[in-house]
Design an enzyme around this catalytic site. Structure first.
Site, PDB file in Angstrom:
ATOM      1  N   ASP A  56      -5.997  -1.803  -6.350  1.00 46.94           N
ATOM      2  CA  ASP A  56      -5.568  -2.651  -5.334  1.00 46.94           C
ATOM      3  C   ASP A  56      -4.277  -3.068  -5.884  1.00 46.94           C
ATOM      4  OD1 ASP A  56      -4.718  -4.194  -3.153  1.00 46.94           O
ATOM      5  OD2 ASP A  56      -6.577  -5.283  -3.184  1.00 46.94           O
ATOM      6  N   TYR A  88       9.383   1.036  16.352  1.00 46.15           N
ATOM      7  CA  TYR A  88       9.521   0.965  14.927  1.00 46.15           C
ATOM      8  C   TYR A  88      10.309  -0.120  14.601  1.00 46.15           C
ATOM      9  CZ  TYR A  88       9.464   2.148  10.130  1.00 46.15           C
ATOM     10  OH  TYR A  88       8.995   2.166   8.936  1.00 46.15           O
TER      11      TYR A  88
END
Length: 404
Positions: free
Chosen positions: A115, A243
């Protein structure tokens, strides 16, 4: 080591398995497509950290950095290992193939799986820079696309959404049925509500990029002239409502504001620089999830054909600018623009004309559907030329190891 005959099984643009040999061949093809520098990189090479190195533009940045700049350093991604029921993720296999190329090129790359948002990973990277790479980092490329992020300080988990801001957006989109038959359909996405914008900015904005810089600077690991670039996208007016003017666009604006802040800080601290790099359109695992992007990209390819610039060539240009092999050229907002070929008036006018005419009945004449479908499959190692998909293939490929 387990061997299986793998065939593509998918739900829409999401595939359940990945093909190791296809992924390996895909990476080899990207390596070959990256233009070689005028002279071979000399010496040990600059030390680079690439966050999000296993897919899309992050993978292109890794391969282009190897070939154009002779980088060494640390590549970070988050991929799933193979199990008895499932293959590994495509990024797992692409990473293994990239590691083989790095070894063949004589470059010391360490690949970490975990991560990138966590302080545990940041500490692991910092320790490696100190122990293995002389305590000096020259470049950091940030290319992270994730659905959620947990803030290490507060424990708050943010989840990103793809929504317009202000009002609902209705747009055309491209779908394929189970037999691969294309359909152009109109879909409506409701507007952002509540803290949707804050949540998306929390995941996809510049907070984690800045945290990486803070962490490495706190360990005194940034070399003189250190440069960092976060990879971004603006895109066409045709997709702007969902977007650039939507929740994701708010996150990109935050990323760009972060770049300006970091640029001032780094200039004072180490004579360094921070920029965002605006890349051109490509078929990626992230972009196929955005309404309208699949249709737009297929139409763009229909207009440009082979002139559509692949990610690895775009990132070769970025490395040239970062390393000084070519002049660093910025727009008025301080961004490197690698998308100029896509956003010319002529290209956008041609795509817009096809977009207006696109229906299920006409799409085959307007978009390069064969290319688009193959590109989606190639994300998972399928439809790669030169691979015998009737042959069994080993799926239990190990993650690249490194000596301490």
């Amino acid at each position: 080591m387990s061997e299986r005959v793998l065939t593509p099984r998918n739900r829409g643009f999401l595939f359940l398995d990945s093909h190791p040999a296809g992924c390996e061949q895909l990476v080899a093809g990207m390596w070959q497509a990256c233009p070689a520098p005028a002279g071979a990189p000399e010496g040990a090479g600059p030390v680079a950290l690439i966050i999000g190195s296993s897919a899309g533009y992050g993978l292109a940045a890794t391969l282009a950095g190897l070939k154009r700049a002779g980088i060494r350093g640390i590549m970070v991604s988050f991929e799933k290992a193979p199990t008895e029921r499932r293959t590994a993720t495509a990024g797992w296999y692409r990473t293994a193939a990239t590691a083989d190329i790095a070894r063949s090129a004589g470059r010391d790359l360490v690949f970490l799986n975990g991560d990138a948002f966590s302080d545990t990973m940041k500490n692991q990277v910092a320790d490696l820079i100190e122990r293995r790479f002389g305590g000096r980092l020259d470049y950091l490329i940030y290319s992270v696309a994730a659905p959620r992020r947990t803030d290490p300080d507060t424990g708050t988990t943010y989840a990103s959404v793809l929504k317009p801001i202000g009002q609902a957006n209705r747009t055309k989109t491209l779908l394929f049925d189970d037999q691969g038959v294309p359909e152009v359909r109109e879909v409506e996405t409701g507007p952002a509500e509540g803290d949707d914008v804050e949540q998306t900015v929390g995941v996809m904005g510049g907070a984690d990029w800045e945290r990486w810089i803070d962490h490495l600077a706190g360990r005194d690991l940034l070399g003189d002239g250190f440069a960092t670039a976060a990879l971004s996208y603006i895109g066409s007016p045709l997709t702007a409502a969902i977007y650039r003017q939507g929740t994701i666009g708010a996150a990109k604006a935050h990323l760009e504001a972060t770049a300006r802040t970091l640029n001032e800080r780094l200039a004072k601290a180490v004579g360094g620089r921070a920029v965002t790099s605006v890349n051109g359109a490509a078929v990626t695992q992230s972009s196929t999830a955005i309404p309208g992007i699949a249709l737009y990209t297929g139409l763009l390819r229909g207009v440009l054909g082979e002139d559509l610039v692949p990610p690895v060539r775009q990132l070769a240009a970025l490395w040239d600018q970062l390393t000084g092999a070519a002049p660093l050229t910025l727009d008025d907002e301080g961004r490197v623009r690698l998308d100029n070929w896509e956003l010319t008036d002529d290209v956008q006018a041609a795509v817009a004309k096809r977009w207006e005419a696109a229906t299920t009945n006409t799409i085959a004449d307007l978009a390069d559907l064969a290319w688009f479908r193959a590109e989606v499959q190639r994300l998972y190692g399928f439809s790669v030329p030169g691979i015998d998909y009737t042959a069994a293939v080993a799926t239990d490929i190990p993650w690249p190891t490194h000596t301490p």
